[in-house]
Scaffold this active site. Structure first.
Site, PDB file in Angstrom:
ATOM      1  N   CYS A  82     -18.668  49.495  41.501  1.00  0.00           N
ATOM      2  CA  CYS A  82     -17.337  49.598  40.909  1.00  0.00           C
ATOM      3  C   CYS A  82     -16.567  50.701  41.653  1.00  0.00           C
ATOM      4  O   CYS A  82     -17.062  51.817  41.801  1.00  0.00           O
ATOM      5  CB  CYS A  82     -17.471  49.961  39.427  1.00  0.00           C
ATOM      6  N   CYS A 153     -15.431  35.838  40.685  1.00  0.00           N
ATOM      7  CA  CYS A 153     -14.377  35.947  41.687  1.00  0.00           C
ATOM      8  C   CYS A 153     -13.803  37.355  41.586  1.00  0.00           C
ATOM      9  O   CYS A 153     -13.102  37.670  40.630  1.00  0.00           O
ATOM     10  CB  CYS A 153     -13.327  34.883  41.360  1.00  0.00           C
TER      11      CYS A 153
HETATM   12 ZN   LIG Z   1     -16.688  51.243  36.625  1.00  0.00          ZN
END
Ligand SMILES: [Zn+2]
Length: 164
Positions: A82, A153
């Site tokens: 992330c 996606c």
């Molecule tokens: Zn995160």
């Protein structure tokens, strides 16, 4: 005339309330809440941590242009984290070329993402976000390859690639 008006009103009111129900989720589009308190940062804190482009994706559920991310062609072994909090989300062996122009994966690292339904394009879609900081990543569809049949996606701007 009066009768015509009242009939119109009769039709209009239920139509309006249906539209209200349909469009209501658009008002709660702001990014998902973090699961950990230390990642519940203010808008300004996120803005200082992220590039304007990544902020738009992660915190405002934006979508980058197709074929704009270098990660689309990333084929090395490694981990996709992330871009908001560095939580590992996807492993390179679950990445595949979907031809859509966005980095695509058929399976996330277990527990790393959470989903919710959004109505940005009116048609409901399943949005997914980082389970730790709540940052928006992309949408998941049911047209992926086996064994999962899922296509995650992902916006490249929401990811950070760390090669092995
Ligand atoms: Zn995160």
């Amino acid at each position: 005339m009066n009768q015509f008006l009242s009939r119109r009103t009769f039709i209009l009111i239920p139509t309006m309330s249906i539209l209200k129900i349909i469009f209501k989720p658009m008002q709660v589009l702001a990014s998902s809440l973090a699961s950990k308190d230390e990642w519940n940062l203010s808008k300004d804190e996120w803005k200082s941590r992220l590039s304007p482009e990544s902020y738009y994706i992660l915190r405002e559920e934006g979508t980058e242009r197709a074929f704009s991310s270098q990660l689309n062609n990333e084929k090395r072994k490694g981990v996709f984290q992330c871009a908001g909090c560095n939580l590992p989300l996807f492993l390179s062996d679950k990445k595949y070329d979907s031809g859509t122009g966005w980095p695509s994966f058929w399976d996330p690292i277990q527990g790393s993402v959470e989903t919710k339904v959004d109505f940005k394009l009116i048609v409901p879609r399943t949005e997914y976000h980082c389970s730790r900081c709540g940052g928006h990543q992309g949408h998941v569809f049911n047209d992926g390859p086996p064994p999962s049949g899922k296509r995650y996606c992902n916006n490249g701007l929401a990811l950070k690639f760390v090669p092995d």
